[in-house]
Design a protein around this motif. Structure first.
Motif, PDB file in Angstrom:
ATOM      1  N   SER A 119       0.875  -1.318  -0.024  1.00 47.89           N
ATOM      2  CA  SER A 119      -0.057  -0.082   0.007  1.00 47.89           C
ATOM      3  C   SER A 119       0.870   1.361  -0.087  1.00 47.89           C
ATOM      4  O   SER A 119       0.489   2.186  -0.603  1.00 47.89           O
ATOM      5  N   GLY A 120       2.032   1.208   0.578  1.00 56.52           N
ATOM      6  CA  GLY A 120       2.960   2.259   0.617  1.00 56.52           C
ATOM      7  C   GLY A 120       3.246   2.770  -0.672  1.00 56.52           C
ATOM      8  O   GLY A 120       3.415   4.036  -1.359  1.00 56.52           O
TER       9      GLY A 120
ATOM     10  N   TYR B  46       0.744   5.322  -2.136  1.00 53.79           N
ATOM     11  CA  TYR B  46       0.929   6.587  -1.726  1.00 53.79           C
ATOM     12  C   TYR B  46       2.147   7.174  -2.242  1.00 53.79           C
ATOM     13  O   TYR B  46       2.158   8.456  -2.688  1.00 53.79           O
ATOM     14  N   ARG B  47       3.272   6.315  -2.582  1.00 58.47           N
ATOM     15  CA  ARG B  47       4.583   6.912  -3.286  1.00 58.47           C
ATOM     16  C   ARG B  47       4.145   7.098  -4.842  1.00 58.47           C
ATOM     17  O   ARG B  47       4.702   8.248  -5.142  1.00 58.47           O
TER      18      ARG B  47
ATOM     19  N   SER C 125       4.422  10.451   2.934  1.00 61.42           N
ATOM     20  CA  SER C 125       4.078  10.357   4.302  1.00 61.42           C
ATOM     21  C   SER C 125       3.323  11.724   4.583  1.00 61.42           C
ATOM     22  O   SER C 125       2.428  11.867   5.429  1.00 61.42           O
TER      23      SER C 125
ATOM     24  N   ALA D 287      -0.203  11.575   2.948  1.00 60.10           N
ATOM     25  CA  ALA D 287      -0.896  10.464   3.421  1.00 60.10           C
ATOM     26  C   ALA D 287      -1.792  10.788   4.717  1.00 60.10           C
ATOM     27  O   ALA D 287      -2.760  10.236   5.218  1.00 60.10           O
TER      28      ALA D 287
ATOM     29  N   ARG E  48      -6.813   9.753   1.609  1.00 67.31           N
ATOM     30  CA  ARG E  48      -7.033   8.382   1.937  1.00 67.31           C
ATOM     31  C   ARG E  48      -8.134   7.615   1.764  1.00 67.31           C
ATOM     32  O   ARG E  48      -8.348   6.692   1.323  1.00 67.31           O
TER      33      ARG E  48
ATOM     34  N   GLY F 222       1.450  -2.266   5.047  1.00 63.92           N
ATOM     35  CA  GLY F 222       1.291  -0.851   5.115  1.00 63.92           C
ATOM     36  C   GLY F 222       0.975  -0.211   6.476  1.00 63.92           C
ATOM     37  O   GLY F 222       1.983  -0.856   7.570  1.00 63.92           O
ATOM     38  N   ARG F 223       0.300   0.689   6.889  1.00 68.97           N
ATOM     39  CA  ARG F 223       0.263   1.324   8.153  1.00 68.97           C
ATOM     40  C   ARG F 223      -1.378   1.247   8.867  1.00 68.97           C
ATOM     41  O   ARG F 223      -1.289   1.194  10.099  1.00 68.97           O
ATOM     42  N   ASP F 224      -2.317   1.056   8.139  1.00 73.02           N
ATOM     43  CA  ASP F 224      -3.588   0.838   8.560  1.00 73.02           C
ATOM     44  C   ASP F 224      -4.165  -0.433   7.909  1.00 73.02           C
ATOM     45  O   ASP F 224      -5.581  -0.315   7.759  1.00 73.02           O
ATOM     46  N   MET F 225      -3.537  -1.287   7.347  1.00 70.64           N
ATOM     47  CA  MET F 225      -4.046  -2.482   6.680  1.00 70.64           C
ATOM     48  C   MET F 225      -5.009  -3.229   7.806  1.00 70.64           C
ATOM     49  O   MET F 225      -6.335  -3.551   7.357  1.00 70.64           O
TER      50      MET F 225
ATOM     51  N   ARG G  75       9.220  10.600  10.514  1.00 69.59           N
ATOM     52  CA  ARG G  75       8.069   9.992   9.587  1.00 69.59           C
ATOM     53  C   ARG G  75       7.366   9.273  10.444  1.00 69.59           C
ATOM     54  O   ARG G  75       6.152   9.197  10.393  1.00 69.59           O
TER      55      ARG G  75
ATOM     56  N   ASP H  68       3.468   9.627  10.831  1.00 66.58           N
ATOM     57  CA  ASP H  68       2.688   8.572  10.595  1.00 66.58           C
ATOM     58  C   ASP H  68       1.540   8.401  11.973  1.00 66.58           C
ATOM     59  O   ASP H  68       0.544   7.667  11.612  1.00 66.58           O
TER      60      ASP H  68
ATOM     61  N   ARG I  85      -1.061  11.419  12.878  1.00 67.92           N
ATOM     62  CA  ARG I  85      -1.912  12.126  12.060  1.00 67.92           C
ATOM     63  C   ARG I  85      -3.389  11.594  12.888  1.00 67.92           C
ATOM     64  O   ARG I  85      -3.656  10.583  13.396  1.00 67.92           O
TER      65      ARG I  85
HETATM   66  O1   DC Z   1       5.568   1.709   3.768  1.00 66.46           O
HETATM   67  P1   DC Z   1       6.201   2.899   2.947  1.00 66.46           P
HETATM   68  O2   DC Z   1       7.461   3.504   3.492  1.00 66.46           O
HETATM   69  O3   DC Z   1       6.324   2.654   1.341  1.00 66.46           O
HETATM   70  O4   DC Z   1       5.000   4.096   2.921  1.00 66.46           O
HETATM   71  C1   DC Z   1       5.356   5.390   2.486  1.00 66.46           C
HETATM   72  C2   DC Z   1       4.655   6.475   3.339  1.00 66.46           C
HETATM   73  O5   DC Z   1       3.092   6.117   2.719  1.00 66.46           O
HETATM   74  C3   DC Z   1       4.183   6.325   4.681  1.00 66.46           C
HETATM   75  O6   DC Z   1       5.450   7.071   5.443  1.00 66.46           O
HETATM   76  C4   DC Z   1       3.067   6.625   5.209  1.00 66.46           C
HETATM   77  C5   DC Z   1       2.228   6.373   3.833  1.00 66.46           C
HETATM   78  N1   DC Z   1       1.345   5.169   4.143  1.00 66.46           N
HETATM   79  C6   DC Z   1       0.057   5.158   4.632  1.00 66.46           C
HETATM   80  O7   DC Z   1      -0.069   6.294   5.256  1.00 66.46           O
HETATM   81  N2   DC Z   1      -0.483   4.124   5.012  1.00 66.46           N
HETATM   82  C7   DC Z   1      -0.235   2.895   4.488  1.00 66.46           C
HETATM   83  N3   DC Z   1      -1.055   1.919   4.286  1.00 66.46           N
HETATM   84  C8   DC Z   1       0.963   2.717   3.678  1.00 66.46           C
HETATM   85  C9   DC Z   1       1.826   3.886   3.619  1.00 66.46           C
END
Ligand code: DC
Length: 218
Positions: A34-35, A38-39, A98, A101, A107, A127-130, A178, A182, A185
């Protein structure tokens, strides 16, 4: 029957990408990085010189962008017709991702794009919120972390191996910044999903991490 999902959330540089890719291969499941979504948006915005304060424009670009993921030995990502794989790993792109995001509207737009990856026979989502927001009903949830020093060291080694100049102090500062962004937020911050298996990989090999996750599934 619902399609099984394994979510792997955690901070930057915890090894989620490597572990998730290997697990997807072992299980024969699909893989969502998922990152990279966003990238990819960050790349699209920088290419179009969009002001990162202009949320409405950012949402327009997010809605209009067409992404294609080709999963072979390596993940290839195309934005429109352009192969952007090589740009995805740049520090500027990660930091910009970041920042954008943190916008709730962004989102929201990207939510369905991520849920579309859930296909038979299963999905590993990184990811971060999977586990908290995108796939709250996932059967298997993992939170993978490591100390910020260890994560910066790993990133440093990766960059040096690729022949990219890097500075360890700067990388540690960027990672901590970061993490703060992350985690603090308001929308879908990085947090441990309820029931998730917590793994601190600071002193673990990749094989050991994979063994723990597979034990959860089997
Ligand atoms: O996992 P990554 O480093 O490729 O993610 C890059 C940025 O994208 C991370 O700093 C925050 C955002 N991100 C997010 O908010 N939610 C996700 N599920 C994945 C990434």
């Amino acid at each position: 029957m619902s399609i099984p999902v394994l979510t792997i959330d955690g901070p930057s540089g915890a090894g989620k990408g490597t572990v998730s890719r290997l697990l997807a291969k072992k299980l024969g499941w699909h893989y969502l990085d998922s990152g990279s979504i966003y990238r990819s948006l960050a790349i699209a915005l920088l290419k179009q010189s969009v002001d990162l304060e202009n949320a409405a424009r950012i949402v327009d670009v997010a809605q209009a962008m067409t992404l294609a993921f080709e999963c072979g030995d390596e993940l290839i990502v195309k934005l429109g017709d352009e192969d952007i794989t090589a740009q995805l790993g740049l520090e500027l792109i990660g930091n910009t991702a970041s920042i954008i995001a943190a916008l709730p509207e962004v989102r929201r737009v990207l939510l369905q794009k991520q849920r579309d990856f859930r296909r038979h026979p299963g999905l590993v989502a990184d990811g971060r919120d999977m586990g908290t927001v995108v796939f709250p009903d996932a059967e298997y949830k993992v939170f993978l972390t490591a100390s910020s020093e260890k994560r910066a060291e790993r990133r440093y080694k990766q960059l040096i191996e690729k022949g990219i100049d890097a500075n360890l102090t700067r990388l540690t500062k960027d990672i901590e910044e970061r993490d703060r962004r992350d985690s603090e937020r308001a929308t879908a911050p990085l947090s441990i999903a309820s029931g998730a298996l917590f793994i601190d990989s600071s002193d673990m090999t990749i094989d050991a991490v994979i063994g723990e996750v597979l034990a959860l599934i089997h």
